[in-house]
Design an enzyme around this catalytic site. Structure first.
Site, PDB file in Angstrom:
ATOM      1  N   GLU A   1     -10.617  -8.136   4.510  1.00  0.00           N
ATOM      2  CA  GLU A   1      -9.735  -8.129   5.767  1.00  0.00           C
ATOM      3  C   GLU A   1     -10.541  -8.809   6.952  1.00  0.00           C
ATOM      4  O   GLU A   1      -9.998  -9.524   7.808  1.00  0.00           O
ATOM      5  CB  GLU A   1      -9.414  -6.788   6.206  1.00  0.00           C
ATOM      6  CG  GLU A   1      -8.634  -6.016   5.422  1.00  0.00           C
ATOM      7  CD  GLU A   1      -8.170  -4.496   5.538  1.00  0.00           C
ATOM      8  OE1 GLU A   1      -9.199  -3.822   5.091  1.00  0.00           O
ATOM      9  OE2 GLU A   1      -7.537  -4.241   6.145  1.00  0.00           O
TER      10      GLU A   1
ATOM     11  N   ARG B   1      -7.224   2.952  13.345  1.00  0.00           N
ATOM     12  CA  ARG B   1      -8.107   1.743  13.156  1.00  0.00           C
ATOM     13  C   ARG B   1      -8.140   0.898  14.251  1.00  0.00           C
ATOM     14  O   ARG B   1      -9.172   0.450  14.941  1.00  0.00           O
ATOM     15  CB  ARG B   1      -7.864   0.909  11.958  1.00  0.00           C
ATOM     16  CG  ARG B   1      -8.926   0.131  11.620  1.00  0.00           C
ATOM     17  CD  ARG B   1      -8.721  -0.447  10.200  1.00  0.00           C
ATOM     18  NE  ARG B   1      -9.125   0.179   8.878  1.00  0.00           N
ATOM     19  CZ  ARG B   1     -10.510   0.115   8.598  1.00  0.00           C
ATOM     20  NH1 ARG B   1     -11.404  -0.373   9.273  1.00  0.00           N
ATOM     21  NH2 ARG B   1     -10.966   0.659   7.549  1.00  0.00           N
TER      22      ARG B   1
ATOM     23  N   GLU C   1       0.846  -1.258   0.055  1.00  0.00           N
ATOM     24  CA  GLU C   1       0.156  -0.119   0.082  1.00  0.00           C
ATOM     25  C   GLU C   1       0.828   1.186  -0.107  1.00  0.00           C
ATOM     26  O   GLU C   1       0.555   2.277  -0.878  1.00  0.00           O
ATOM     27  CB  GLU C   1      -0.876  -0.173   1.191  1.00  0.00           C
ATOM     28  CG  GLU C   1      -1.846   1.192   1.131  1.00  0.00           C
ATOM     29  CD  GLU C   1      -2.840   1.349   2.253  1.00  0.00           C
ATOM     30  OE1 GLU C   1      -3.313   0.038   2.846  1.00  0.00           O
ATOM     31  OE2 GLU C   1      -3.352   2.296   2.470  1.00  0.00           O
TER      32      GLU C   1
HETATM   33  N1  MTE Z   1      -6.286 -11.601  -1.130  1.00  0.00           N
HETATM   34  C1  MTE Z   1      -5.257 -11.941  -1.716  1.00  0.00           C
HETATM   35  N2  MTE Z   1      -5.076 -13.061  -2.582  1.00  0.00           N
HETATM   36  N3  MTE Z   1      -4.104 -11.182  -1.940  1.00  0.00           N
HETATM   37  C2  MTE Z   1      -3.881  -9.845  -1.411  1.00  0.00           C
HETATM   38  O1  MTE Z   1      -2.967  -9.437  -1.421  1.00  0.00           O
HETATM   39  N4  MTE Z   1      -4.928  -8.549   0.298  1.00  0.00           N
HETATM   40  C3  MTE Z   1      -5.849  -8.123   1.211  1.00  0.00           C
HETATM   41  C4  MTE Z   1      -7.214  -8.739   0.903  1.00  0.00           C
HETATM   42  N5  MTE Z   1      -7.327 -10.087   0.237  1.00  0.00           N
HETATM   43  C5  MTE Z   1      -5.138  -9.710  -0.523  1.00  0.00           C
HETATM   44  C6  MTE Z   1      -6.150 -10.326  -0.466  1.00  0.00           C
HETATM   45  C7  MTE Z   1      -5.982  -6.801   1.888  1.00  0.00           C
HETATM   46  S1  MTE Z   1      -5.018  -6.444   2.945  1.00  0.00           S
HETATM   47  C8  MTE Z   1      -7.021  -5.967   1.442  1.00  0.00           C
HETATM   48  S2  MTE Z   1      -7.166  -4.490   2.051  1.00  0.00           S
HETATM   49  C9  MTE Z   1      -7.932  -6.353   0.706  1.00  0.00           C
HETATM   50  O2  MTE Z   1      -7.891  -7.778   0.084  1.00  0.00           O
HETATM   51  C10 MTE Z   1      -7.859  -5.398  -0.805  1.00  0.00           C
HETATM   52  O3  MTE Z   1      -8.748  -5.828  -1.809  1.00  0.00           O
HETATM   53  P1  MTE Z   1     -10.280  -5.488  -1.836  1.00  0.00           P
HETATM   54  O4  MTE Z   1     -10.433  -4.007  -1.249  1.00  0.00           O
HETATM   55  O5  MTE Z   1     -10.487  -5.855  -3.024  1.00  0.00           O
HETATM   56  O6  MTE Z   1     -10.642  -6.482  -0.791  1.00  0.00           O
HETATM   57  N1  HPA Z   2      -7.402   1.080   5.827  1.00  0.00           N
HETATM   58  C1  HPA Z   2      -6.703   0.729   4.775  1.00  0.00           C
HETATM   59  N2  HPA Z   2      -5.657   1.267   4.348  1.00  0.00           N
HETATM   60  C2  HPA Z   2      -5.692   2.779   4.671  1.00  0.00           C
HETATM   61  C3  HPA Z   2      -6.678   3.147   5.703  1.00  0.00           C
HETATM   62  C4  HPA Z   2      -7.666   2.421   6.123  1.00  0.00           C
HETATM   63  O1  HPA Z   2      -8.583   2.625   6.964  1.00  0.00           O
HETATM   64  N3  HPA Z   2      -6.443   4.320   5.560  1.00  0.00           N
HETATM   65  C5  HPA Z   2      -5.491   4.744   4.732  1.00  0.00           C
HETATM   66  N4  HPA Z   2      -4.938   3.733   4.136  1.00  0.00           N
HETATM   67 MO1  MOS Z   3      -5.207  -3.776   3.285  1.00  0.00          MO
HETATM   68  S1  MOS Z   3      -4.081  -3.708   4.989  1.00  0.00           S
HETATM   69  O1  MOS Z   3      -6.161  -2.265   3.635  1.00  0.00           O
HETATM   70  O2  MOS Z   3      -4.154  -3.345   2.008  1.00  0.00           O
END
Ligand code: MTE
Ligand code: HPA
Ligand code: MOS
Length: 750
Positions: free
Chosen positions: A706, A304, A226
């Site tokens: 998450e 958070r 990120e």
């Molecule tokens: N799933 C896979 N296969 N690979 C990833 O890197 N990242 C996780 C989750 N699931 C991840 C994953 C994290 S930290 C987040 S915030 C969300 O996916 C981000 O994607 P989304 O917002 O589409 O759920």
């Molecule tokens: N979640 C994940 N990533 C972020 C956030 C959050 O709330 N705020 C800034 N980056």
């Molecule tokens: Mo997920 S820790 O918000 O990339």
């Protein structure tokens, strides 16, 4: 819909940074990093290394034409170290050579003279010395001081939860190419293309319009990309810009493990007060977040933690404070859950400790305090569409919890060497970036003359299946089959000013924008159809790639409609923007309505501990999860299983270790154990809660990325309950992960 990547994944044809066809003359980068955690740099000698045949140039901070600064929230992180070193592994110089092998040889020839300074590796130490990356934050609800006075029981203790290595299969990397007129194109393995674009522009001292960032997909990010994909992309761009040559830089696993930050370790204290009726009256906690040597995302992650301090419970008096402590570790960063899991571990520990004191199972206290409709969170948001009770009761009933409890009691009376434990873990996770301004997204859709479609959004595919969900939205909105539709790469020139793909909100934000764009295109095309067919537009729809008039197909196919619209000079492209409505947060009061909605669920975990050896098995994890109306249950189930694995890993086996000098000891997969298939529970059962879904979730399908990680916290307490069954006088300690070494200690010490 099947995962759009399954075909190319299976054939090994999906492209990652290291698979890109490099241009002729491509150069390779490697970082020379700090061999000490805290020091003053007295002398850096790169002459010998630079003289090595095949070495093109070695960059230091002096070669940065713009600002030598990559801090995302707070500008406190140099791209390349200047006068000081703040963590072991901090980038000092960037070697560019004709091959990686030559760069590696050159790295060994660089010498550095330093004056060592005292090293801080723990949050408590930093706290005592007043070292912070930002100001503390406090959330307050009611009055805990008064409430504690009237409690029948008040319990205090401390907890520790360790960090966690992201271990994305694809390490960090980028490929930078020069284009005309000083423009640079960077292909990056990042969750935040705009973050990378912004940082490179700053480092090079140019406008963002000079930098194009493209992301194909990630071999996993999990939060680790990120904010922390930026440095490597900036170094590659710096070199490409200076040398006018393409530069490729992919970190090897050792470098990646050593140089990048991880989940934040937390050292916390809590005080919990409850009455004989088991209602929690008050909860206080102080969290010492080990932020590492720079702020990175720590302030947002700390926030958070406070948002999730009371998990799925209603507590009327809450006082929580988080301190982001500056240590000499690599800057710690986002990791699935984003500080939420760390907060939830503390409240669950507090409840476990209270249960121990009252000599009752923790689930009795948990159940008595579950969140209900219209309860107020400590940050002022009123809980609505609450599914805490619902998921809990469904889990208890559907998974025959009472029977399991009895069976385990029976097992434990019969067995002396093996003991079993059971736990229940409810979760409640807020969906939206906690930083309100980040909650918007854009989409761009092109319908080509032949009726095929290409679309772009700010969403980054990292394995979570967002591209598949996005494609589904186009299919559904425009009534087409998926073979006519392609998801383009994530590119800052097509979709600008994106928030990172994070906070589990990617499909919600980008999907809603995409839906708006498709809705507009559909309206436009139906106008054309209405004119052509001389029929009322109200009755027209597109499905099965044809225009339908009230459920009956017409002669107008999708292709002919598109062609007709084009000839009538109708715009076949659309750009749309979506901003989450209703959300707001006032940081001066620490009150507001930061989340679009919450995701709920309940997991029941059982574990068996071998009381001779200290080893254990997680036998089962059974989950009732609130998907809303899942738009793709295969993908969502995959997210639950993956997140659960990571949660179990964090809580039970993944042990990050730095020595007192700040050197990473768990620097390989031989010394850092992640869950494999054998570590997963033999039984993982996931059932969807029947629920209405939420309007703010895309197609009422709630965010899933998450939240399920936190089910893993339950396995920690299942193991603890098994230990308690063996060692009746044991006083619970909260020191995660629960490795076999710690299990053994807990079995034989009080
Ligand atoms: N799933 C896979 N296969 N690979 C990833 O890197 N990242 C996780 C989750 N699931 C991840 C994953 C994290 S930290 C987040 S915030 C969300 O996916 C981000 O994607 P989304 O917002 O589409 O759920
Ligand atoms: N979640 C994940 N990533 C972020 C956030 C959050 O709330 N705020 C800034 N980056
Ligand atoms: Mo997920 S820790 O918000 O990339």
């Amino acid at each position: 819909m099947k995962n759009t990547d399954s075909y190319s994944h299976l054939r090994g044809e999906s492209l990652y940074i290291d698979d890109l066809n490099t241009q002729q003359g491509t150069l390779y980068g490697l970082v020379f990093d700090a061999p000490i955690a805290h020091a003053k740099i007295l002398d850096l000698d790169i002459a010998k290394a630079e003289a090595l045949a095949g070495v093109i140039k070695i960059f230091t901070h002096k070669d940065v034409p713009g600002q030598n600064q990559i801090g995302g929230i707070i500008p406190d992180e140099p791209l390349l170290a200047e006068t000081d070193i703040h963590f072991w592994g901090q980038p000092i110089a960037f070697i560019v050579a004709e091959s990686e092998a030559i760069a590696k040889k050159a790295r060994a020839l660089i010498t550095i003279k330093m004056e060592a300074l005292p090293v801080i590796t723990t949050a408590t130490e930093a706290f005592k010395k007043g070292q912070f990356v930002c100001a503390p934050r406090t959330f307050n609800l009611g009055n805990t001081t008064d409430a504690f006075k009237n409690c029948d029981y008040v319990i205090e203790d401390f907890t520790f939860s360790n960090g966690q290595e992201h271990l994305y299969l694809e390490t960090q990397g980028a490929y930078a190419e020069c284009q005309e007129n000083g423009k640079i194109k960077v292909t990056s393995s990042t969750q935040g293309p705009t973050q990378v674009q912004k940082a490179i522009a700053k480092v090079l001292g140019v406008g963002m319009h000079q930098i194009e960032v493209d992301v194909i997909r990630l071999g996993g990010g999990f939060g680790g990309k990120e904010d922390q994909a930026t440095a490597w992309a900036a170094m590659a761009a710096l070199a490409a810009n200076h040398l006018h040559k393409p530069v490729k830089f992919v970190l090897n696993r050792h470098d990646d493990l050593r140089m990048t930050g991880k989940r934040h370790p937390y050292e916390s204290t809590f005080k919990i007060g409850l009455n004989k009726d088991l209602k929690i009256q008050a909860f206080e906690a102080t969290y010492l977040q080990n932020s590492g040597a720079a702020a990175d995302l720590s302030p947002a992650i700390a926030e958070r933690t406070l948002f999730h301090a009371t998990n799925a419970y209603n507590i009327k008096n809450v006082h929580t404070t988080v301190h982001s402590c500056k240590t000499n570790l690599p800057p710690n960063t986002a990791f699935r859950g984003f500080g939420g899991p760390q907060g939830m571990f503390v409240i669950e520990s507090a409840i476990a400790k209270a249960a121990e004191k009252l000599n009752i199972p923790a689930y009795k206290i948990q159940e008595a305090n579950l969140l209900q409709e219209n309860d107020e969170f400590s940050y002022g948001q009123i809980a609505t569409q609450v599914e805490a009770q619902n998921t809990w009761q469904t889990a208890i009933k559907d998974f025959d919890f009472e029977d399991d409890v009895k069976a385990i009691q029976k097992f434990n009376t019969k067995n002396t060497e093996l003991k079993k434990g059971i736990s229940v873990m409810p979760i409640c996770f807020g969906i939206s970036f906690t930083n309100t301004p980040m909650n918007h997204a854009r989409a761009l859709v092109h319908i080509y003359q032949d009726g095929s479609i290409g679309f772009s959004t700010g969403a980054v595919e990292m394995g979570q299946g967002v591209n598949t969900k996005l494609k589904q939205i186009v299919v559904q909105t425009l009534g087409l089959s998926s073979d006519k539709i392609i998801v383009e790469t994530t590119n800052t020139t097509r979709v600008a000013n994106t928030s990172p793909s994070a906070a589990s909100a990617t499909a919600d934000l980008n999907g809603k924008a995409l839906q708006l764009a498709c809705d507009s295109l559909k309206e436009r095309l139906l106008n054309v159809a209405s004119e052509e067919l001389q029929l009322d537009k109200k009755n027209l729809t597109i499905k099965n790639a044809s225009v339908y008039n009230q459920q009956k197909s017409t002669y107008l196919t999708w292709e002919s409609l598109v062609q007709m619209a084009f000839l009538k000079r109708v715009n076949l492209s659309e750009q749309a923007h979506y901003a989450t409505p209703e959300i707001h947060f006032d940081k001066t009061k620490e009150k507001g309505h930061p989340f679009a909605y919450h995701v709920y669920g309940t997991a029941i975990s059982t574990a068996t501990v071998d009381c001779i050896r200290g080893t254990y098995d997680i036998d089962s994890v059974k989950i009732i999860h609130d998907f809303g109306k899942s738009m793709n249950l295969d993908i969502d189930m995959g997210q639950i299983e993956g997140a659960l694995a990571q949660g179990i890993g964090w809580m039970t086996m993944e042990e990050i270790a730095y020595d007192k000098n700040g050197r990473l000891l768990s620097n390989a997969l031989s010394t850092y154990k992640v869950p494999d298939v054998f570590a997963m529970p033999e039984i993982v059962e996931v059932k969807a809660l029947e629920s209405a879904g939420h309007e703010m979730a895309i197609l009422k399908s709630k965010a899933v990325g998450e939240p399920p990680l936190m089910y893993g916290i339950g396995t920690y307490f299942a193991i603890q309950n098994a230990i308690k069954a063996f060692n009746k006088n044991h006083s619970l300690k909260f020191d995660a992960p629960m490795t076999p070494e710690k299990v053994l200690k807990n079995l034989y010490q009080n």
